[in-house]
Design an enzyme around this catalytic site. Structure first.
Site, PDB file in Angstrom:
ATOM      1  N   CYS A 149       5.318  74.476  25.238  1.00 28.81           N
ATOM      2  CA  CYS A 149       4.369  74.490  26.354  1.00 28.81           C
ATOM      3  C   CYS A 149       3.639  75.824  26.433  1.00 28.81           C
ATOM      4  CB  CYS A 149       5.092  74.237  27.670  1.00 28.81           C
ATOM      5  SG  CYS A 149       5.736  72.575  27.826  1.00 28.81           S
ATOM      6  N   ARG A 154       6.888  63.919  26.607  1.00 34.39           N
ATOM      7  CA  ARG A 154       7.772  64.778  25.817  1.00 34.39           C
ATOM      8  C   ARG A 154       9.112  65.023  26.509  1.00 34.39           C
ATOM      9  NH1 ARG A 154       5.817  70.177  25.500  1.00 34.39           N
ATOM     10  NH2 ARG A 154       7.988  70.458  24.829  1.00 34.39           N
ATOM     11  N   LYS A 166      17.145  67.017  28.488  1.00 35.02           N
ATOM     12  CA  LYS A 166      16.329  67.426  27.332  1.00 35.02           C
ATOM     13  C   LYS A 166      16.772  68.787  26.793  1.00 35.02           C
ATOM     14  CE  LYS A 166      12.050  69.378  27.796  1.00 35.02           C
ATOM     15  NZ  LYS A 166      11.891  70.641  27.054  1.00 35.02           N
ATOM     16  N   ASN A 167      16.888  69.795  27.679  1.00 37.14           N
ATOM     17  CA  ASN A 167      17.123  71.163  27.211  1.00 37.14           C
ATOM     18  C   ASN A 167      18.563  71.428  26.786  1.00 37.14           C
ATOM     19  OD1 ASN A 167      14.452  71.557  27.505  1.00 37.14           O
ATOM     20  ND2 ASN A 167      14.594  72.630  29.466  1.00 37.14           N
ATOM     21  N   ARG A 223       5.602  83.975  25.528  1.00 34.69           N
ATOM     22  CA  ARG A 223       6.876  83.438  25.021  1.00 34.69           C
ATOM     23  C   ARG A 223       7.324  84.113  23.713  1.00 34.69           C
ATOM     24  NH1 ARG A 223       7.332  77.042  26.089  1.00 34.69           N
ATOM     25  NH2 ARG A 223       9.485  77.659  26.485  1.00 34.69           N
ATOM     26  N   PRO A 224       7.558  85.426  23.703  1.00 42.81           N
ATOM     27  CA  PRO A 224       8.028  86.089  22.489  1.00 42.81           C
ATOM     28  C   PRO A 224       9.462  85.675  22.159  1.00 42.81           C
ATOM     29  CG  PRO A 224       8.140  87.592  24.355  1.00 42.81           C
ATOM     30  CD  PRO A 224       7.493  86.329  24.858  1.00 42.81           C
ATOM     31  N   ILE A 225       9.955  85.969  20.944  1.00 43.84           N
ATOM     32  CA  ILE A 225      11.355  85.689  20.595  1.00 43.84           C
ATOM     33  C   ILE A 225      12.069  86.978  20.175  1.00 43.84           C
ATOM     34  CG2 ILE A 225      11.017  83.241  20.003  1.00 43.84           C
ATOM     35  CD1 ILE A 225      11.142  84.124  17.035  1.00 43.84           C
ATOM     36  N   ASP A 226      11.610  88.111  20.735  1.00 45.70           N
ATOM     37  CA  ASP A 226      12.195  89.409  20.358  1.00 45.70           C
ATOM     38  C   ASP A 226      13.691  89.481  20.664  1.00 45.70           C
ATOM     39  OD1 ASP A 226      11.949  91.271  23.303  1.00 45.70           O
ATOM     40  OD2 ASP A 226      11.103  89.275  23.067  1.00 45.70           O
ATOM     41  N   GLN A 227      14.139  88.813  21.716  1.00 46.56           N
ATOM     42  CA  GLN A 227      15.565  88.871  22.053  1.00 46.56           C
ATOM     43  C   GLN A 227      16.407  88.057  21.066  1.00 46.56           C
ATOM     44  OE1 GLN A 227      16.744  90.944  24.689  1.00 46.56           O
ATOM     45  NE2 GLN A 227      14.642  91.584  24.240  1.00 46.56           N
ATOM     46  N   ASP A 259      11.119  75.289  35.841  1.00 47.76           N
ATOM     47  CA  ASP A 259      10.609  73.996  35.391  1.00 47.76           C
ATOM     48  C   ASP A 259      10.286  73.055  36.549  1.00 47.76           C
ATOM     49  OD1 ASP A 259      12.739  73.881  32.418  1.00 47.76           O
ATOM     50  OD2 ASP A 259      10.899  74.972  32.873  1.00 47.76           O
ATOM     51  N   ARG A 293       9.161  74.035  21.199  1.00 47.99           N
ATOM     52  CA  ARG A 293       9.818  75.342  21.281  1.00 47.99           C
ATOM     53  C   ARG A 293      11.185  75.300  20.635  1.00 47.99           C
ATOM     54  NH1 ARG A 293       7.718  79.883  21.936  1.00 47.99           N
ATOM     55  NH2 ARG A 293       9.227  81.506  22.381  1.00 47.99           N
TER      56      ARG A 293
HETATM   57  C1  EPZ Z   1      13.795  77.371  27.933  1.00 55.12           C
HETATM   58  O1  EPZ Z   1      12.673  78.005  27.310  1.00 55.12           O
HETATM   59  C2  EPZ Z   1      13.334  75.947  28.254  1.00 55.12           C
HETATM   60  N1  EPZ Z   1      12.947  75.284  27.031  1.00 55.12           N
HETATM   61  C3  EPZ Z   1      12.145  75.984  29.208  1.00 55.12           C
HETATM   62  O2  EPZ Z   1      11.856  74.640  29.602  1.00 55.12           O
HETATM   63  C4  EPZ Z   1      12.532  76.738  30.466  1.00 55.12           C
HETATM   64  O3  EPZ Z   1      11.385  76.902  31.263  1.00 55.12           O
HETATM   65  C5  EPZ Z   1      13.086  78.137  30.106  1.00 55.12           C
HETATM   66  O4  EPZ Z   1      14.162  78.025  29.152  1.00 55.12           O
HETATM   67  C6  EPZ Z   1      13.609  78.877  31.328  1.00 55.12           C
HETATM   68  O5  EPZ Z   1      14.585  78.133  31.965  1.00 55.12           O
HETATM   69  C7  EPZ Z   1      13.925  74.711  26.284  1.00 55.12           C
HETATM   70  O6  EPZ Z   1      15.100  74.746  26.596  1.00 55.12           O
HETATM   71  C8  EPZ Z   1      13.491  74.024  25.020  1.00 55.12           C
HETATM   72  P1  EPZ Z   1      13.583  81.772  28.024  1.00 55.12           P
HETATM   73  P2  EPZ Z   1      12.824  79.424  26.580  1.00 55.12           P
HETATM   74  O7  EPZ Z   1      13.886  82.339  26.705  1.00 55.12           O
HETATM   75  O8  EPZ Z   1      14.145  79.469  25.898  1.00 55.12           O
HETATM   76  C9  EPZ Z   1      11.045  85.843  28.061  1.00 55.12           C
HETATM   77  C10 EPZ Z   1      10.579  72.690  29.914  1.00 55.12           C
HETATM   78  O9  EPZ Z   1       9.650  72.440  30.686  1.00 55.12           O
HETATM   79  N2  EPZ Z   1      11.603  86.053  26.708  1.00 55.12           N
HETATM   80  O10 EPZ Z   1      14.688  81.582  28.994  1.00 55.12           O
HETATM   81  O11 EPZ Z   1      11.626  79.648  25.782  1.00 55.12           O
HETATM   82  C11 EPZ Z   1      10.104  84.626  28.112  1.00 55.12           C
HETATM   83  O12 EPZ Z   1       8.819  84.942  27.686  1.00 55.12           O
HETATM   84  C12 EPZ Z   1      10.619  74.050  29.183  1.00 55.12           C
HETATM   85  O13 EPZ Z   1      11.525  71.921  29.677  1.00 55.12           O
HETATM   86  C13 EPZ Z   1      11.327  87.234  26.058  1.00 55.12           C
HETATM   87  O14 EPZ Z   1      10.622  88.103  26.581  1.00 55.12           O
HETATM   88  O15 EPZ Z   1      12.822  80.387  27.858  1.00 55.12           O
HETATM   89  C14 EPZ Z   1      10.196  84.230  29.570  1.00 55.12           C
HETATM   90  O16 EPZ Z   1       9.322  85.005  30.323  1.00 55.12           O
HETATM   91  C15 EPZ Z   1       9.396  74.870  29.440  1.00 55.12           C
HETATM   92  N3  EPZ Z   1      11.853  87.422  24.817  1.00 55.12           N
HETATM   93  C16 EPZ Z   1      11.655  84.557  29.906  1.00 55.12           C
HETATM   94  O17 EPZ Z   1      12.109  85.478  28.937  1.00 55.12           O
HETATM   95  C17 EPZ Z   1      12.647  86.484  24.205  1.00 55.12           C
HETATM   96  O18 EPZ Z   1      13.097  86.681  23.075  1.00 55.12           O
HETATM   97  C18 EPZ Z   1      12.590  83.342  29.908  1.00 55.12           C
HETATM   98  O19 EPZ Z   1      12.404  82.641  28.697  1.00 55.12           O
HETATM   99  C19 EPZ Z   1      12.912  85.284  24.882  1.00 55.12           C
HETATM  100  C20 EPZ Z   1      12.381  85.085  26.145  1.00 55.12           C
END
Ligand code: EPZ
Length: 416
Positions: A117, A397, A22-23, A122-126, A305, A93
């Protein structure tokens, strides 16, 4: 799928084939926008998020053919307008990948803030930090994100947190930028590597994916390609945990054992037999499993996950296990549902202290999110009596043909 009903106590045995990841599939489908051409993608999982994303791509103007075998023909040369203000993008997402792909191809994009989820802030600041470093102007107003750049220029970007989404989005935005982009402290998950391979198959020039330093040498133009998505690490891990939970003997086919090492290692530590064969893994559960501690981490650590399914398993294993969730701050919502089945779990912030109980009791419970739902399935397989899981659409999903795969393994399960 609104409800799943499980009669617990069956030993799972036999074979299960794992679907596409999926991811990896979600960014690859959105990534076809970069090609401005026709792509042929196969081994896509037939799951809710893929169907949803196809609708999004069609709303943007792409021509999409998808068949039940997981084969897709997609033409993104017909996309004209990188603007999509529609609730559909808030259902998942991965709609955030429209930002990197459209910014790279059109120099602009406007979409709603992504959903997904409910497992933390889950911010997107990065993501935004990366786009701005490449020269884009980013605004977030009234839940709408708009990015604009006359010309994207390669840059050095250090990620403050290891983020899968930000790594992939910046890789896409930098693919046709002027010069070279260096992404430091990048995520190393298998789907990052799959996405980089996909972009390179379209004529991109990305090096170092799978390490924490990724180098993107900008190219002028990409083209269509044929690509096959890797197997789903998380779906495979879920079936490995289910096999252990149901004290079964299961062969999990179409996997990349290397991707599953963090899960195999933890199950072996519990005393479960795990054997690797080429592209399959055999898991043989037993009644003498011992409690262990688990800490979730970015790859190659134990995947967040699988935290929920693993906690469900440990809730029925004698002794005290401690689970620490280091990636998301709100990923224990399912525990209240497990408590209806008689488990003994205390959650304190990011830590869950699990005292294994002899028996879980079948109950009426509700899925809170995708992997939380998978945890309830695991608990239902272990429980005495009948478990009814409501809001099971969350599970659909991310798991292809879950009911028929479990039935083939001998589980007593049905959907309503
Ligand atoms: C991806 O989410 C996956 N989703 C998630 O899978 C998975 O849990 C996650 O990566 C971690 O492996 C998809 O691929 C669609 P991150 P993502 O950015 O990209 C923080 C599932 O069940 N962060 O790696 O949203 C964030 O809050 C789903 O299949 C910031 O602070 O995860 C988290 O604490 C659920 N700022 C950490 O980083 C940012 O800009 C990791 O998040 C981005 C993230």
């Amino acid at each position: 799928m609104d409800k799943v009903i499980i009669e617990g106590g069956s030993k799972l045995s036999g074979k299960v084939d794992i679907s596409g990841f999926k991811n990896a599939a979600l960014p690859i489908i959105v990534g076809t926008i970069l090609a401005n051409d026709k792509c042929k993608i196969d081994n896509l999982p037939m799951i809710g998020d893929v169907y949803n994303l196809v609708k999004i791509m069609e709303m943007l103007g792409a021509k999409v053919y998808l068949d039940e075998s997981g084969y897709m023909d997609i033409d993104t040369s017909t996309i004209r307008d990188p603007i999509l203000i529609d609730e559909i993008t808030r259902k998942m997402r991965a709609s955030y990948y429209l930002l990197g792909a459209c910014l790279s191809r059109f120099g602009e994009v406007k979409v709603l803030y992504p959903g997904g989820c409910n497992i933390g802030v889950r911010p997107i600041d990065q993501h935004i930090k990366g786009f701005e470093a490449l020269g884009a102007k980013v605004e977030v107003e009234h839940g709408v994100i708009s990015c604009k750049a006359n010309r994207l220029i390669g840059s050095k970007i250090y990620l403050d947190v290891v983020s899968v989404g930000a790594t992939i989005n910046i890789m896409m935005a930098a693919t046709m930028a002027e010069g070279t982009t260096i992404i430091e402290n990048a995520a190393k998950e298998p789907h990052i590597v799959d996405m980089a391979n996909f972009i390179n198959a379209m004529g991109g020039n990305i090096r170092g994916a799978g390490t924490d330093i990724i180098k993107v040498n900008g190219v002028n133009k990409l083209h269509g390609c044929n690509y096959s998505v890797i197997p789903d690490q998380i779906e495979a891990g879920t079936y490995m945990i289910a096999a252990a939970a149901a004290k079964g003997d299961v062969i999990i086919n179409n996997v990349i054992p290397k991707h599953l090492e963090p899960i195999s290692a933890k199950l072996i530590e519990m005393g479960v037999e795990v054997a690797e064969y080429g592209d399959s893994i055999r898991v043989n559960g037993n009644s003498n499993m011992k409690s262990v501690n688990v800490k979730t981490l970015p790859y190659p650590g134990f995947p967040t996950d699988l935290q929920q399914p693993m906690t469900a398993l440990l809730s029925g294993v004698k002794g005290t296990s401690i689970v620490t969730e280091t990636v998301f701050e709100g990923r224990y919502k399912y525990v209240d549902e497990l408590k209806r089945m008689g488990v003994d779990i205390t959650v304190d912030g990011r830590t869950a202290i699990i005292k294994g109980v002899d028996t879980l009791m079948g109950s009426k419970i509700r899925a809170t999110d995708l992997r939380g739902g998978a945890a309830l399935i695991i608990a239902g397989l272990m429980a005495n009596g009948t478990t009814e899981i409501e809001e099971a659409y969350h599970i659909e999903r991310g798991y292809e043909n879950l009911i028929s795969k479990l039935l083939n393994l001998g589980a007593k399960v049905k959907e309503e």
